[in-house]
Design a protein around this motif. Sequence first.
Motif, short mmCIF file in Angstrom:
data_model
loop_
_atom_site.label_atom_id
_atom_site.label_comp_id
_atom_site.label_asym_id
_atom_site.label_seq_id
_atom_site.Cartn_x
_atom_site.Cartn_y
_atom_site.Cartn_z
N ALA A 191 0.84 -1.20 0.00
CA ALA A 191 0.00 0.00 0.00
C ALA A 191 0.87 1.24 0.00
O ALA A 191 0.61 2.21 -0.74
CB ALA A 191 -0.94 -0.01 1.20
N LEU A 192 1.93 1.25 0.79
CA LEU A 192 2.84 2.39 0.86
C LEU A 192 3.54 2.60 -0.48
O LEU A 192 3.66 3.74 -0.96
CB LEU A 192 3.86 2.18 1.98
CG LEU A 192 4.85 3.31 2.20
CD1 LEU A 192 4.12 4.61 2.56
CD2 LEU A 192 5.82 2.93 3.32
N GLN A 193 3.99 1.52 -1.11
CA GLN A 193 4.64 1.63 -2.42
C GLN A 193 3.68 2.21 -3.46
O GLN A 193 4.08 3.04 -4.29
CB GLN A 193 5.17 0.27 -2.86
CG GLN A 193 6.34 -0.21 -2.05
CD GLN A 193 6.67 -1.67 -2.29
OE1 GLN A 193 5.84 -2.45 -2.75
NE2 GLN A 193 7.90 -2.05 -1.96
N THR A 194 2.42 1.79 -3.41
CA THR A 194 1.43 2.31 -4.34
C THR A 194 1.23 3.80 -4.13
O THR A 194 1.18 4.58 -5.10
CB THR A 194 0.10 1.55 -4.18
OG1 THR A 194 0.33 0.16 -4.43
CG2 THR A 194 -0.97 2.09 -5.11
N LEU A 195 1.12 4.23 -2.88
CA LEU A 195 0.97 5.66 -2.59
C LEU A 195 2.18 6.45 -3.05
O LEU A 195 2.03 7.57 -3.56
CB LEU A 195 0.72 5.87 -1.10
CG LEU A 195 -0.62 5.38 -0.59
CD1 LEU A 195 -0.69 5.47 0.93
CD2 LEU A 195 -1.76 6.17 -1.22
#
Length: 117
Positions: free
Chosen positions: A95-99
């Motif tokens: 999720a952090l990588q996507t953001l």
Amino acid sequence: MNGVAPAQGPRFHVLGSRAGFTSWGLDGQEAALAAGGDPARLGYGAVPSREPARLSDGTTTVDVGLAPGDYPAFYRLLADALHRGAPPPVEPIEALQTLRIIRGLHAGTPVRSLAHI
């Protein structure tokens, strides 16, 4: 695709080195919920698109069906992760990588305005 734009384009248009995938239309789950739809009912969130999703290798194009979204399954998995220690439906690092990707795209793309027209 922007759900409020006056002219709708493909929802997803993904190109790879050997094939491409294009689909149209928005996920019907949000509209179904807003209209009082029951996620437990058969057909919940299914919205017939004006055009099927297509997969093409440049020579052959195949119409492919799309499964309706399943918000309830995500939240069942999330509840299992929070209450029983099961794996989360999405790893926090993913999720952090996507953001970070989204933030980078926004930072590198100037906002366009039609105020001058």
